[in-house]
Design a protein around this motif. Structure first.
Motif, PDB file in Angstrom:
ATOM      1  N   ASP A   5       0.812  -1.217   0.000  1.00  0.00           N
ATOM      2  CA  ASP A   5       0.000   0.000   0.000  1.00  0.00           C
ATOM      3  C   ASP A   5       0.854   1.280   0.000  1.00  0.00           C
ATOM      4  N   ALA A   6       2.166   1.158   0.189  1.00  0.00           N
ATOM      5  CA  ALA A   6       3.055   2.320   0.168  1.00  0.00           C
ATOM      6  C   ALA A   6       3.874   2.414  -1.123  1.00  0.00           C
ATOM      7  N   GLU A   8       3.239   2.866  -4.374  1.00  0.00           N
ATOM      8  CA  GLU A   8       2.996   3.976  -5.310  1.00  0.00           C
ATOM      9  C   GLU A   8       3.520   5.299  -4.741  1.00  0.00           C
ATOM     10  N   ARG A   9       3.317   5.533  -3.459  1.00  0.00           N
ATOM     11  CA  ARG A   9       3.802   6.758  -2.822  1.00  0.00           C
ATOM     12  C   ARG A   9       5.334   6.815  -2.852  1.00  0.00           C
ATOM     13  N   ASN A  12       6.480   7.497  -6.505  1.00  0.00           N
ATOM     14  CA  ASN A  12       6.276   8.902  -6.882  1.00  0.00           C
ATOM     15  C   ASN A  12       7.242   9.832  -6.164  1.00  0.00           C
ATOM     16  N   THR A  13       7.542   9.532  -4.903  1.00  0.00           N
ATOM     17  CA  THR A  13       8.509  10.338  -4.156  1.00  0.00           C
ATOM     18  C   THR A  13       9.888  10.253  -4.804  1.00  0.00           C
TER      19      THR A  13
END
Length: 171
Positions: A5-6, A8-9, A12-13
């Motif tokens: 769940d992390a 994609e974040r 993108n970071t």
């Protein structure tokens, strides 16, 4: 490794930093090849010892002295110079890049080894390969041949890495 769940974040970071670019396995492979780094499943497997691969540092001094590990008899002999093959870096001087499985021959055309990784080094600016040959043929500057598509092509044993590193390790 991050929780699903992390992902994609995190992705993108990372991409928000202008120094970061997404790349694939081809880029990874050419960069590790230019760095002279062996890859398990290609340059390393259960038949290749750390000594043959030039990874002597992986067998600690205390382990070598105690000789209390699986394969110690083989490692001890190899450290004493009893090697049938060693890993070399090859600069392919002509023709197409030598790929995994290509034969390595001496100056007289006698097959003496095999390429385990090879390709074009974009930062190096030419065809490069890693392979295994008898120690007598592993001397820097040795003139060998790689057999690419049935044709011998000149190659030279060169130092590792192919491209000098430019990173700084901060402690």
């Amino acid at each position: 490794s991050v929780p699903a769940d992390a992902a994609e974040r995190v992705w993108n970071t990372l991409l928000a930093d202008e120094r970061v670019k997404p790349i694939g396995l081809g880029a990874r492979d050419s960069l590790r090849l230019e760095a002279g780094l062996p890859l398990y499943g290609h340059d390393l497997d259960e038949t290749v010892s750390p000594i043959e691969a030039g990874l002597n540092f992986a067998v600690g001094k205390s382990r070598r002295e105690a000789g209390d590990f699986l394969g110690a008899a083989r490692i001890t002999k190899e450290l004493a110079g009893e090697l049938s093959r060693v890993r070399v870096n090859l600069k392919v001087l002509e023709g197409a890049p030598a790929r995994e499985g290509a034969e390595i021959a001496d100056a007289d055309g006698n097959v003496i080894g095999k390429v385990t990784s090879g390709g074009f080094g974009p930062s190096f600016g030419g065809a490069i390969a890693i392979g295994f040959v008898p120690p007598a043929h592993a001397v820097l500057g040795s003139q060998l041949k790689v057999i690419v598509r049935g044709k011998p092509a000149a190659a030279e044993v060169v130092a590792s890495p192919f491209v000098p590193t430019r990173y700084v390790r901060k402690l």
